[in-house]
Motif scaffolding. Sequence first.
Motif, mmCIF file in Angstrom:
data_model
loop_
_atom_site.group_PDB
_atom_site.id
_atom_site.type_symbol
_atom_site.label_atom_id
_atom_site.label_comp_id
_atom_site.label_asym_id
_atom_site.label_seq_id
_atom_site.Cartn_x
_atom_site.Cartn_y
_atom_site.Cartn_z
ATOM 1 N N ILE A 1 14.503 23.216 -15.401
ATOM 2 C CA ILE A 1 14.133 23.884 -16.641
ATOM 3 C C ILE A 1 12.615 24.056 -16.715
ATOM 4 C CG2 ILE A 1 14.223 23.729 -19.145
ATOM 5 C CD1 ILE A 1 16.928 24.060 -17.858
ATOM 6 N N MET B 1 10.605 27.492 -17.002
ATOM 7 C CA MET B 1 9.628 27.798 -18.048
ATOM 8 C C MET B 1 8.284 28.200 -17.451
ATOM 9 S SD MET B 1 10.866 27.979 -20.964
ATOM 10 C CE MET B 1 9.394 28.051 -21.992
ATOM 11 N N VAL B 2 7.948 27.629 -16.279
ATOM 12 C CA VAL B 2 6.720 28.066 -15.610
ATOM 13 C C VAL B 2 6.809 29.553 -15.310
ATOM 14 C CG1 VAL B 2 5.473 27.958 -13.436
ATOM 15 C CG2 VAL B 2 6.015 25.871 -14.631
ATOM 16 N N VAL C 1 8.571 31.706 -16.913
ATOM 17 C CA VAL C 1 8.465 32.420 -18.194
ATOM 18 C C VAL C 1 6.988 32.582 -18.563
ATOM 19 C CG1 VAL C 1 8.930 32.303 -20.670
ATOM 20 C CG2 VAL C 1 10.718 31.689 -19.050
ATOM 21 N N GLY C 2 6.224 31.499 -18.390
ATOM 22 C CA GLY C 2 4.788 31.551 -18.666
ATOM 23 C C GLY C 2 4.085 32.555 -17.769
ATOM 24 N N VAL D 1 18.865 22.987 -23.190
ATOM 25 C CA VAL D 1 17.818 23.974 -23.408
ATOM 26 C C VAL D 1 18.362 25.151 -24.187
ATOM 27 C CG1 VAL D 1 16.150 25.465 -22.323
ATOM 28 C CG2 VAL D 1 16.753 23.305 -21.281
ATOM 29 N N LEU E 1 17.291 28.895 -25.710
ATOM 30 C CA LEU E 1 16.343 29.993 -25.874
ATOM 31 C C LEU E 1 16.838 30.905 -26.982
ATOM 32 C CD1 LEU E 1 15.253 30.720 -22.230
ATOM 33 C CD2 LEU E 1 13.742 30.350 -24.159
ATOM 34 N N ILE F 1 10.965 31.690 -27.410
ATOM 35 C CA ILE F 1 10.108 31.239 -26.303
ATOM 36 C C ILE F 1 8.901 30.497 -26.861
ATOM 37 C CG2 ILE F 1 8.671 32.015 -24.379
ATOM 38 C CD1 ILE F 1 10.640 34.283 -23.950
ATOM 39 N N LEU G 1 9.956 26.990 -27.764
ATOM 40 C CA LEU G 1 10.144 26.175 -26.560
ATOM 41 C C LEU G 1 8.774 25.828 -25.959
ATOM 42 C CD1 LEU G 1 12.407 24.945 -24.993
ATOM 43 C CD2 LEU G 1 12.573 26.979 -23.603
ATOM 44 N N ALA G 2 7.883 26.819 -25.949
ATOM 45 C CA ALA G 2 6.531 26.568 -25.448
ATOM 46 C C ALA G 2 5.854 25.494 -26.289
ATOM 47 C CB ALA G 2 5.721 27.863 -25.469
ATOM 48 N N ILE H 1 7.028 22.164 -25.229
ATOM 49 C CA ILE H 1 6.536 21.835 -23.888
ATOM 50 C C ILE H 1 5.084 21.387 -23.980
ATOM 51 C CG2 ILE H 1 5.819 22.856 -21.697
ATOM 52 C CD1 ILE H 1 8.352 24.548 -21.819
ATOM 53 N N ILE I 1 1.547 27.523 -21.161
ATOM 54 C CA ILE I 1 2.838 27.009 -20.703
ATOM 55 C C ILE I 1 2.720 26.521 -19.263
ATOM 56 C CG2 ILE I 1 5.256 27.583 -20.256
ATOM 57 C CD1 ILE I 1 5.112 29.680 -22.410
#
Lengths: 294, 347, 289
Positions: A97, A101-102, A104-105, B71, B73, B257, B260-261, B264, B318
């Motif tokens: 996950i 997400m990396v 996504v970034g 998770v 989204l 997003i 979620l960011a 994180i 992120i």
Amino acid sequence: MSGDLLFFIEISLAGLGSGALLALTALAFVLIYKATRVVNLAVSEVLMLGGYLFFAFAAGLGLSAWVALPLSILGGGLLGGIVERGVIRPMLGENPISVFMVTVGLGSILVGMAELIWGAEPKSLPAFISTTPLFLGEAYVSRKIAVAFVVAGVTISVFLALFRFWRGGVALRATATDQAAAYSCGINVPGVFSVAWIVGCATAAGAGVLLGAIGGISTTMGVFGLSALVVVIVGGLDSILGALIGGLALGLIQSWASTYLGGEYTSVVTFGLLIVAMMIRPYGLFGTHEIERL
Amino acid sequence: MIIGTAKESYRADEALLTTQPQRVWMAIFLAALVALPFALNDYWLYLACLVAINVTAATGLNILTGFTGLVSLGHAAFMAVGAYTVAWAETRLGTPFFINLIAGGLVAAAFGILVGLPSLRVKGLYLAIATIAASFILHFCFIHFDGITGGATGINVPPLSIFGIELATYFRLYWVIMPITAVMVLGAANLFRTRIGRAFIAIRDRDISAEVLGIPLLRYKLMSFSIASFYAGMAGGLWAYFFRVVTPESFPLLTSIFLLAAIIVGGMGAIIGGIAGAIFMTLAPELLRFGMEWISPLVPNAGALLSPVRTVVFGALIVGFLIFEPQGLAEIIQRIRRYFRLWPFRT
Amino acid sequence: MPKSTTPSPHLVSAQDTWDAPAGLSVEDVTLRFGGIKALSGVTFSAQPGSITAVIGPNGAGKTSVFNCISGFYRPSSGRIMLDGQDVTRLRPPRRATLGMARSFQNIALFRGMTVLDNIKLGRHGHMKTNLLQAFFYAGPAAREEEALRREVEERIIDFLEIDHIRNMPVSVLSYGLQKRVELARALAMRPRILLLDEPVAGMNREETEDMARFILDVKEEWGVTILMVEHDMGLVMDISDHVTVLNFGQVIASGKPAEVQADPQVAAAYLGSGDPAALMKRLAAEGAT
């Protein structure tokens, strides 16, 4: 041939054309996932960047389309290589996950960069595919869509063959099955990672050029990647065949849905399909189910 | 420097704040929250309310993703459900504020259970993608069930009023939004002092062995989904009163997003992480705006660059946090605490 | 270090709150994976309050039996009876509340949690706090948590001598200590029968002896039936009341440790020959390692 039937055939052919592009983009997801077990959402943005690179080379620098196209593909590949070495390799072994997400970034960074360089408004690519329509029997097909279909079909067939017969393809399959075992057999696993990312991102960039040629480019064209993601989830994240069949099927379904139900139904049909497929076959139609050991 | 803390009962050891400095800092923090609206101008009060709403939503997502390991989204879609419920109840039923808000939370929780059902079959990324799918389907419903949702134009919400007092200014709204946020955060912290919170963490860490300990997986996964959606629904309800209009575009995928960011960056699986992350991620774009204004004499079109720069920085935060500080701001806060605990003997 | 200042009223002997030990019987269990028979017609039982060991060469089906008993695998045929109740079709959480606890071959602790929280998790099925109470940490929730904390501290942590590590995350502990924490968590379930999958695998001599002592104490002081899979023959022969031997998914011998040791079939399974003397020699050698 009755008008209704002809119309249906034309709609279906157009669907197969966009389905081929979906399959091509899905292939990029699958290649990268197979080798590195990373679902790379940035494929969508690499696709977008492919379109913009072509724009920059062909419209900005005035290069011929036949020079600009390989340059864009190379650009995508280069980006893939850099990202793999710089960002993904350090995340090796992290929870999937986080790696997702990396990406996504990364996608967000790429969108922002594209907006910084080229601005946010949509652009159209210089024409490099002739616009004279093509007729299959009586059915009309846009030449661009036909070209996209042929290119995507050939590329995927080549990949399927490479996977089966070429040493590198076998290495990739071995890596996909068991990284540690492949490594101890002398397979250059890090090399496989790099190659998969380079080839995967190059494929995505190529798909982006084709997509841009058909519908123009914008910084939000990456949403096309979401549909391709649906394809790989339904077809199986590690199955090239699944990407091909799933891509064509989704292209057809989207085309039918938008014609007969209305354009706004495309996404609800797409994602509804995804949820149904997931409940029936959680690991995709052609994917491998990993068994968890106690 | 603190050497140790002596406790005389198990109750003291099970308390939320176990050391004196923790209690002092908490008191200072709460006092600051009370003093804040008197010190800030309207713009910063607007931001403070927005931060509070995001803290509630992020804390909910943290329960689901950070603590239970599921998770999502699609969190923004649950906010939307809460916002629509509140807007609908306010305009059609005219029921009081608090009932609307709770109803928003409960309706969102019901949707959460529905969306959580695939978690029975799929995990990890597959689940994340299922939640994206669910949020797109909900988005479609918001546009097409226009009898309830007002279609593409959405619903306008009248100003919030409690006991006949209209709360239209940010100053007044703050006194509603901030206490609710505080209660929601406290509730989340309490949850993890009990068997329910522990069960969530057990599911995250090893869900098969959780079953052997007598934790029914499906029930707890759905419970986590419903709690997270309840938080999102409450946040969405506050959002509706705050912005006074709810449309299908109010809660895009980007909001999911963003949340979620936020966890994180803040730190998954730590209550303070949801808070710190939501504060940081909400304020970062504002700081960038000041930065861009500051350099505008040097860069001609700085104003136009703001939006793409924000997009880049958002992505970079992120990526950067995941690579360099995977435990997020919560870990940085811990490190500072540890430093001062040994201060001045270790430098 | 938290200790209550007054003697706790809860400090009573184990039997007062613990239920009586449970008997378990595995009746004619067959387990198929596709065409492969992992277990065929396995029958044995564990008497209430005894220690029963299941032994056998690698791949004999020991862990498969455990997975059937705890509910991860559903047998293709046959029954699992817990104190006369058929549990074959129950889900694992349900079996846990009936008093079945287990440890895993490759430690299944929750790595992100502290030792204390890991142990507390064991009580999950017996607790009643609901969501609303949890949210406000209202009366019953707080009382239940306090009682649990007291029980864990005074009964389990003291007993297993792990008070010095209670607030550490389990991921930093040595292998032997992790195994002990896993046992502690199983005890927190107030088990009536405890399934231990290789409780001393990978331990050194000293750790093995500690664990043997704990297992015996659990049986005697806590009154818990114990069923274990173990490779360490020294341990098995020392502490078991009853031994069942599996080979290729079938029970080939069953009886008191000494009887099993003398069984030529058992020796054949381990050594490929029917010489009990050779087996004895090998067992002695294993016991010494």
